[in-house]
Enzyme design. Structure first.
Site, PDB file in Angstrom:
ATOM      1  N   PHE A  20       0.710   2.821   7.014  1.00 61.94           N
ATOM      2  CA  PHE A  20      -0.419   2.688   7.899  1.00 61.94           C
ATOM      3  C   PHE A  20      -1.042   2.972   6.630  1.00 61.94           C
ATOM      4  O   PHE A  20      -1.680   3.500   5.700  1.00 61.94           O
ATOM      5  CB  PHE A  20      -0.521   4.375   8.252  1.00 61.94           C
ATOM      6  CG  PHE A  20      -1.739   4.819   8.812  1.00 61.94           C
ATOM      7  CD1 PHE A  20      -2.111   3.613  10.336  1.00 61.94           C
ATOM      8  CD2 PHE A  20      -2.689   5.633   8.573  1.00 61.94           C
ATOM      9  CE1 PHE A  20      -3.111   4.599  10.289  1.00 61.94           C
ATOM     10  CE2 PHE A  20      -3.684   5.983   9.076  1.00 61.94           C
ATOM     11  CZ  PHE A  20      -3.898   5.495  10.221  1.00 61.94           C
ATOM     12  N   VAL A  21      -2.236   2.063   7.019  1.00 61.36           N
ATOM     13  CA  VAL A  21      -3.455   1.405   6.428  1.00 61.36           C
ATOM     14  C   VAL A  21      -4.567   1.801   6.203  1.00 61.36           C
ATOM     15  O   VAL A  21      -4.816   1.673   7.709  1.00 61.36           O
ATOM     16  CB  VAL A  21      -3.371  -0.440   5.142  1.00 61.36           C
ATOM     17  CG1 VAL A  21      -4.925  -0.012   4.385  1.00 61.36           C
ATOM     18  CG2 VAL A  21      -2.328   0.170   4.941  1.00 61.36           C
ATOM     19  N   GLU A  29      -9.797   7.010  -3.529  1.00 61.07           N
ATOM     20  CA  GLU A  29      -9.617   6.949  -2.037  1.00 61.07           C
ATOM     21  C   GLU A  29      -8.820   7.893  -1.623  1.00 61.07           C
ATOM     22  O   GLU A  29     -10.184   8.844  -0.953  1.00 61.07           O
ATOM     23  CB  GLU A  29      -9.251   5.720  -2.059  1.00 61.07           C
ATOM     24  CG  GLU A  29     -10.207   4.760  -1.997  1.00 61.07           C
ATOM     25  CD  GLU A  29      -9.487   2.914  -1.908  1.00 61.07           C
ATOM     26  OE1 GLU A  29      -9.738   2.158  -2.674  1.00 61.07           O
ATOM     27  OE2 GLU A  29      -8.462   2.509  -2.110  1.00 61.07           O
ATOM     28  N   GLN A  30      -8.073   8.085  -2.022  1.00 62.96           N
ATOM     29  CA  GLN A  30      -7.016   9.545  -1.275  1.00 62.96           C
ATOM     30  C   GLN A  30      -7.508  10.353  -1.083  1.00 62.96           C
ATOM     31  O   GLN A  30      -8.310  11.530  -0.730  1.00 62.96           O
ATOM     32  CB  GLN A  30      -5.488   9.453  -1.532  1.00 62.96           C
ATOM     33  CG  GLN A  30      -4.918   8.161  -1.050  1.00 62.96           C
ATOM     34  CD  GLN A  30      -3.384   7.927  -0.941  1.00 62.96           C
ATOM     35  OE1 GLN A  30      -3.468   9.010  -0.436  1.00 62.96           O
ATOM     36  NE2 GLN A  30      -3.129   6.955  -0.733  1.00 62.96           N
ATOM     37  N   HIS A  47       1.431  -1.130  -0.151  1.00 61.11           N
ATOM     38  CA  HIS A  47       0.332  -0.040   0.340  1.00 61.11           C
ATOM     39  C   HIS A  47       0.737   1.367   0.113  1.00 61.11           C
ATOM     40  O   HIS A  47       2.010   1.551   0.361  1.00 61.11           O
ATOM     41  CB  HIS A  47      -1.078  -0.194   1.566  1.00 61.11           C
ATOM     42  CG  HIS A  47      -2.432  -0.921   1.241  1.00 61.11           C
ATOM     43  ND1 HIS A  47      -1.411  -1.937   1.099  1.00 61.11           N
ATOM     44  CD2 HIS A  47      -2.927  -0.131   0.693  1.00 61.11           C
ATOM     45  CE1 HIS A  47      -2.746  -3.022   1.017  1.00 61.11           C
ATOM     46  NE2 HIS A  47      -3.909  -1.699   1.033  1.00 61.11           N
ATOM     47  N   PRO A  48       0.219   2.550  -0.935  1.00 57.30           N
ATOM     48  CA  PRO A  48       0.903   3.572  -0.284  1.00 57.30           C
ATOM     49  C   PRO A  48       0.968   4.658   0.884  1.00 57.30           C
ATOM     50  O   PRO A  48      -0.284   3.936   1.163  1.00 57.30           O
ATOM     51  CB  PRO A  48       0.876   4.427  -1.639  1.00 57.30           C
ATOM     52  CG  PRO A  48      -0.870   3.465  -2.431  1.00 57.30           C
ATOM     53  CD  PRO A  48      -0.813   2.103  -1.511  1.00 57.30           C
ATOM     54  N   SER A  90      -6.415   3.852  -5.562  1.00 56.91           N
ATOM     55  CA  SER A  90      -5.342   4.738  -4.376  1.00 56.91           C
ATOM     56  C   SER A  90      -5.703   5.603  -4.666  1.00 56.91           C
ATOM     57  O   SER A  90      -6.463   7.023  -3.467  1.00 56.91           O
ATOM     58  CB  SER A  90      -4.763   4.362  -4.158  1.00 56.91           C
ATOM     59  OG  SER A  90      -4.039   3.279  -2.994  1.00 56.91           O
ATOM     60  N   ALA A 119      -8.333   1.443   6.139  1.00 55.17           N
ATOM     61  CA  ALA A 119     -10.333   2.372   4.699  1.00 55.17           C
ATOM     62  C   ALA A 119     -10.548   3.695   5.245  1.00 55.17           C
ATOM     63  O   ALA A 119     -11.231   4.150   6.210  1.00 55.17           O
ATOM     64  CB  ALA A 119     -11.439   1.597   5.018  1.00 55.17           C
ATOM     65  N   VAL A 120     -10.181   4.650   3.930  1.00 50.25           N
ATOM     66  CA  VAL A 120     -11.219   5.819   4.415  1.00 50.25           C
ATOM     67  C   VAL A 120     -11.978   7.019   3.679  1.00 50.25           C
ATOM     68  O   VAL A 120     -12.294   7.608   3.943  1.00 50.25           O
ATOM     69  CB  VAL A 120      -9.641   6.602   3.134  1.00 50.25           C
ATOM     70  CG1 VAL A 120      -8.205   6.555   3.982  1.00 50.25           C
ATOM     71  CG2 VAL A 120      -9.916   6.863   2.221  1.00 50.25           C
TER      72      VAL A 120
HETATM   73  N1  GUN Z   1      -7.344   3.013   2.301  1.00 47.36           N
HETATM   74  C1  GUN Z   1      -7.337   3.468   0.709  1.00 47.36           C
HETATM   75  N2  GUN Z   1      -6.892   3.659   0.020  1.00 47.36           N
HETATM   76  C2  GUN Z   1      -5.702   4.347   0.845  1.00 47.36           C
HETATM   77  C3  GUN Z   1      -4.497   4.029   0.199  1.00 47.36           C
HETATM   78  O1  GUN Z   1      -3.884   3.843  -1.264  1.00 47.36           O
HETATM   79  N3  GUN Z   1      -3.005   3.602   1.023  1.00 47.36           N
HETATM   80  C4  GUN Z   1      -3.449   3.740   2.127  1.00 47.36           C
HETATM   81  N4  GUN Z   1      -1.963   3.762   3.110  1.00 47.36           N
HETATM   82  N5  GUN Z   1      -4.596   3.910   2.941  1.00 47.36           N
HETATM   83  C5  GUN Z   1      -5.856   3.101   1.789  1.00 47.36           C
END
Ligand code: GUN
Length: 181
Positions: A129-130, A97-98, A77-78, A94, A132-133
């Site tokens: 650190f991951v 989501e971000q 994960h980034p 990603s 779900a945003v």
């Molecule tokens: N949660 C949702 N998308 C991402 C993501 O791209 N990276 C991380 N670290 N958490 C996430």
């Protein structure tokens, strides 16, 4: 409006060869197509054309994996609001989501705060650190970030895996539409 129970993945997972399934669903777990492969190999039926049913079987594959394999998935994960995001180098999922959590709108101070927390977290746990945003804004994410930094390593690995399974579920739901003939 249909209820979530009526939603169906397109293309239908139960109708796909392994290669086609990986082509369409291999990215549901970030840079970890083996999760999709392991799910397909369990034998998908029409029940798995529903996003939550496929999410369950995929999530189980990650839960069943050994700790080293789990850690590799977390490491795929980034960073949140990290350099790769700023450089436009994230996967499409990603990126959206971000951006959906407003992380592309951070002030210079907020970016600096994320940079510091990302570095501290990776130094502490050895993976990014991951979280779900979806439904969180950057203030809530920063608060969760600081709180989780205080966890022990086992709790944090478990939390990261749970969050990754949730991210995958949300990605699958986002690919579902009302059933087509
Ligand atoms: N949660 C949702 N998308 C991402 C993501 O791209 N990276 C991380 N670290 N958490 C996430």
């Amino acid at each position: 409006m249909s209820s979530p129970a009526e939603l169906c993945l397109q293309p239908r997972p139960s109708e796909l060869s392994l290669n086609a399934f990986i082509e369409h669903y291999g990215g549901i777990y970030e840079h970890s197509p083996w999760v999709a492969q392991a799910a397909w190999e369990t034998g998908l039926t029409s029940a798995h054309d529903h996003p939550d049913a496929l999410a369950d079987v995929m999530g189980l594959q990650l839960q069943k994996a050994g700790s080293e394999q789990q850690i590799r998935v977390i490491q795929a994960h980034p960073d949140l609001a990290g350099k790769a995001a700023l450089a436009g180098k994230l996967t499409q999922d990603s990126t959206s989501e971000q951006a959906g959590a407003g992380l592309d709108q951070c002030s210079p101070e907020e970016f600096a705060r994320f940079e510091q927390l990302n570095a501290d977290y990776k130094e502490t746990f050895g993976f990014p650190f991951v979280i779900a945003v979806k439904g969180l804004d950057r203030h809530a994410i920063l608060a969760a970030f600081a709180k989780r930094l205080g966890n022990d390593a086992a709790t944090e690995r478990k939390t990261a895996i749970e969050q990754i399974i949730r991210i995958a579920r949300l990605r699958l739901r986002a690919r579902a539409t009302e059933p087509q003939q």
